[in-house]
Design an enzyme around this catalytic site. Structure first.
Site, PDB file in Angstrom:
ATOM      1  N   GLU A 100      -4.349   6.273 -12.352  1.00  0.00           N
ATOM      2  CA  GLU A 100      -4.023   6.428 -10.919  1.00  0.00           C
ATOM      3  C   GLU A 100      -3.841   5.066 -10.272  1.00  0.00           C
ATOM      4  O   GLU A 100      -4.420   4.083 -10.721  1.00  0.00           O
ATOM      5  CB  GLU A 100      -5.202   7.122 -10.220  1.00  0.00           C
ATOM      6  CG  GLU A 100      -5.088   8.631 -10.124  1.00  0.00           C
ATOM      7  CD  GLU A 100      -4.289   9.084  -8.912  1.00  0.00           C
ATOM      8  OE1 GLU A 100      -3.484   8.288  -8.379  1.00  0.00           O
ATOM      9  OE2 GLU A 100      -4.463  10.244  -8.514  1.00  0.00           O
ATOM     10  N   ASP A 101      -3.070   5.024  -9.204  1.00  0.00           N
ATOM     11  CA  ASP A 101      -2.961   3.784  -8.431  1.00  0.00           C
ATOM     12  C   ASP A 101      -4.187   3.580  -7.563  1.00  0.00           C
ATOM     13  O   ASP A 101      -4.772   2.516  -7.516  1.00  0.00           O
ATOM     14  CB  ASP A 101      -1.679   3.810  -7.570  1.00  0.00           C
ATOM     15  CG  ASP A 101      -1.518   5.103  -6.762  1.00  0.00           C
ATOM     16  OD1 ASP A 101      -2.336   6.033  -6.928  1.00  0.00           O
ATOM     17  OD2 ASP A 101      -0.580   5.188  -5.960  1.00  0.00           O
ATOM     18  N   ASP A 104      -8.651   7.551  -2.965  1.00  0.00           N
ATOM     19  CA  ASP A 104      -8.989   7.426  -1.542  1.00  0.00           C
ATOM     20  C   ASP A 104     -10.033   8.503  -1.207  1.00  0.00           C
ATOM     21  O   ASP A 104     -11.225   8.288  -1.393  1.00  0.00           O
ATOM     22  CB  ASP A 104      -7.667   7.583  -0.761  1.00  0.00           C
ATOM     23  CG  ASP A 104      -7.801   7.399   0.727  1.00  0.00           C
ATOM     24  OD1 ASP A 104      -8.838   6.904   1.179  1.00  0.00           O
ATOM     25  OD2 ASP A 104      -6.849   7.738   1.463  1.00  0.00           O
ATOM     26  N   PHE A 154      -5.293   0.600   4.600  1.00  0.00           N
ATOM     27  CA  PHE A 154      -4.088   1.178   4.021  1.00  0.00           C
ATOM     28  C   PHE A 154      -3.367   0.039   3.314  1.00  0.00           C
ATOM     29  O   PHE A 154      -3.122  -1.007   3.910  1.00  0.00           O
ATOM     30  CB  PHE A 154      -3.193   1.805   5.094  1.00  0.00           C
ATOM     31  CG  PHE A 154      -1.930   2.355   4.513  1.00  0.00           C
ATOM     32  CD1 PHE A 154      -1.944   3.532   3.777  1.00  0.00           C
ATOM     33  CD2 PHE A 154      -0.728   1.677   4.650  1.00  0.00           C
ATOM     34  CE1 PHE A 154      -0.784   4.023   3.195  1.00  0.00           C
ATOM     35  CE2 PHE A 154       0.441   2.155   4.078  1.00  0.00           C
ATOM     36  CZ  PHE A 154       0.399   3.343   3.348  1.00  0.00           C
ATOM     37  N   VAL A 155      -3.065   0.214   2.036  1.00  0.00           N
ATOM     38  CA  VAL A 155      -2.477  -0.885   1.253  1.00  0.00           C
ATOM     39  C   VAL A 155      -1.089  -0.535   0.718  1.00  0.00           C
ATOM     40  O   VAL A 155      -0.764   0.641   0.508  1.00  0.00           O
ATOM     41  CB  VAL A 155      -3.410  -1.298   0.079  1.00  0.00           C
ATOM     42  CG1 VAL A 155      -4.682  -1.927   0.611  1.00  0.00           C
ATOM     43  CG2 VAL A 155      -3.733  -0.126  -0.836  1.00  0.00           C
ATOM     44  N   ASP A 161       3.396   2.380  -1.740  1.00  0.00           N
ATOM     45  CA  ASP A 161       4.430   2.334  -0.710  1.00  0.00           C
ATOM     46  C   ASP A 161       3.916   2.587   0.698  1.00  0.00           C
ATOM     47  O   ASP A 161       2.832   3.143   0.892  1.00  0.00           O
ATOM     48  CB  ASP A 161       5.492   3.406  -0.996  1.00  0.00           C
ATOM     49  CG  ASP A 161       4.970   4.803  -0.649  1.00  0.00           C
ATOM     50  OD1 ASP A 161       3.919   5.199  -1.204  1.00  0.00           O
ATOM     51  OD2 ASP A 161       5.576   5.486   0.191  1.00  0.00           O
ATOM     52  N   ARG A 167       7.043  -0.914  -2.731  1.00  0.00           N
ATOM     53  CA  ARG A 167       6.563  -0.679  -4.109  1.00  0.00           C
ATOM     54  C   ARG A 167       6.871  -1.862  -5.017  1.00  0.00           C
ATOM     55  O   ARG A 167       6.211  -2.087  -6.018  1.00  0.00           O
ATOM     56  CB  ARG A 167       7.219   0.570  -4.710  1.00  0.00           C
ATOM     57  CG  ARG A 167       6.847   1.876  -4.031  1.00  0.00           C
ATOM     58  CD  ARG A 167       7.321   3.051  -4.894  1.00  0.00           C
ATOM     59  NE  ARG A 167       7.286   4.318  -4.184  1.00  0.00           N
ATOM     60  CZ  ARG A 167       6.221   5.094  -4.035  1.00  0.00           C
ATOM     61  NH1 ARG A 167       5.063   4.725  -4.533  1.00  0.00           N
ATOM     62  NH2 ARG A 167       6.295   6.243  -3.388  1.00  0.00           N
TER      63      ARG A 167
HETATM   64  P1  5GP Z   1      -6.613  10.881  -2.327  1.00  0.00           P
HETATM   65  O1  5GP Z   1      -6.207  12.224  -2.809  1.00  0.00           O
HETATM   66  O2  5GP Z   1      -7.669  10.209  -3.182  1.00  0.00           O
HETATM   67  O3  5GP Z   1      -7.017  10.913  -0.868  1.00  0.00           O
HETATM   68  O4  5GP Z   1      -5.353   9.955  -2.320  1.00  0.00           O
HETATM   69  C1  5GP Z   1      -4.731   9.614  -3.453  1.00  0.00           C
HETATM   70  C2  5GP Z   1      -3.283   9.285  -3.223  1.00  0.00           C
HETATM   71  O5  5GP Z   1      -2.969   8.944  -1.871  1.00  0.00           O
HETATM   72  C3  5GP Z   1      -2.945   8.071  -4.034  1.00  0.00           C
HETATM   73  O6  5GP Z   1      -2.538   8.406  -5.337  1.00  0.00           O
HETATM   74  C4  5GP Z   1      -1.850   7.427  -3.214  1.00  0.00           C
HETATM   75  O7  5GP Z   1      -0.606   7.978  -3.565  1.00  0.00           O
HETATM   76  C5  5GP Z   1      -2.177   7.806  -1.798  1.00  0.00           C
HETATM   77  N1  5GP Z   1      -2.933   6.723  -1.134  1.00  0.00           N
HETATM   78  C6  5GP Z   1      -4.253   6.658  -0.857  1.00  0.00           C
HETATM   79  N2  5GP Z   1      -4.593   5.513  -0.236  1.00  0.00           N
HETATM   80  C7  5GP Z   1      -3.441   4.816  -0.116  1.00  0.00           C
HETATM   81  C8  5GP Z   1      -3.122   3.530   0.448  1.00  0.00           C
HETATM   82  O8  5GP Z   1      -3.960   2.771   0.983  1.00  0.00           O
HETATM   83  N3  5GP Z   1      -1.822   3.152   0.355  1.00  0.00           N
HETATM   84  C9  5GP Z   1      -0.857   3.930  -0.204  1.00  0.00           C
HETATM   85  N4  5GP Z   1       0.362   3.439  -0.224  1.00  0.00           N
HETATM   86  N5  5GP Z   1      -1.108   5.142  -0.743  1.00  0.00           N
HETATM   87  C10 5GP Z   1      -2.391   5.579  -0.697  1.00  0.00           C
END
Ligand code: 5GP
Length: 176
Positions: A100-101, A104, A154-155, A161, A167
């Site tokens: 995963e990237d 959150d 937020f990154v 992106d 990206r």
């Molecule tokens: P989660 O389901 O854990 O809340 O979020 C996961 C997904 O939300 C990540 O795979 C990513 O695509 C997006 N995401 C969460 N935080 C960020 C952030 O700070 N920047 C960006 N660009 N995408 C995020």
């Protein structure tokens, strides 16, 4: 730096990312040396991380992709997940490492892990470049490999992106 309507400033530079990715690659190569792991990359945000990480894996392995989306172009998690591409590989009895990237809220990770568990893999671990510990809603037992823990910014950059922009940036930036 401006992307669309938002301002961003540097958070993690390309050099630091590269060094950390190398360490994670070495760790995965050691932990999975007796098995042939299947890496599942979660598109789109992890495409650069996967590409760099896989170059540091020096054991037999396979790689496939799935595509999930939860942000829909904004800066807050919507808590709704869109399943765009399912994996086509039979994972029964396989050792899986999800790439995963960013984790959150953890909703995307839980969703994917629960879905994959139904297909009876031998094991599932999660490897995420970034983790926002303060945002995580429920602990993820499978989360074993973490690149960097960051605050609730937020990154963008290095695959991540804002409104599909940014990206291509080599460094990671946070919203000002
Ligand atoms: P989660 O389901 O854990 O809340 O979020 C996961 C997904 O939300 C990540 O795979 C990513 O695509 C997006 N995401 C969460 N935080 C960020 C952030 O700070 N920047 C960006 N660009 N995408 C995020």
């Amino acid at each position: 730096m401006k992307i669309a309507d938002l301002d961003f400033e540097p958070l993690i530079n390309a050099d630091t990312i590269e060094k950390r990715v190398k360490v994670i690659g070495a760790q995965l190569s050691e932990d999975y040396k007796d098995t042939k792991p299947l890496f599942i990359g979660v598109l789109n945000g992890s495409f650069l991380f996967i590409a760099d990480l896989i170059k540091h894996i020096d054991i037999p392995c396979e790689i496939t992709f799935t595509k999930l989306a939860s942000y829909y172009g904004g800066t807050k998690s919507t808590l709704k997940i869109r399943d765009d591409i399912d994996i086509s590989v039979d994972i029964k009895g396989r050792d899986i490492v999800i790439i995963e990237d960013i984790v959150d809220t953890g909703n995307t990770a839980h969703y994917l892990i629960d879905k994959l568990k139904l297909k009876e893999p031998a094991s599932i671990k999660l490897c995420s470049l970034l983790l926002k510990p303060a945002s995580l809603l429920t602990k993820i037992d499978e989360l074993k490999y973490i690149g960097f823990e960051i605050e609730n910014h937020f990154v963008v950059g290095y695959g991540l992106d804002y409104k599909e922009m940014g990206r291509n940036l080599k460094d990671i930036y946070k919203k000002v």
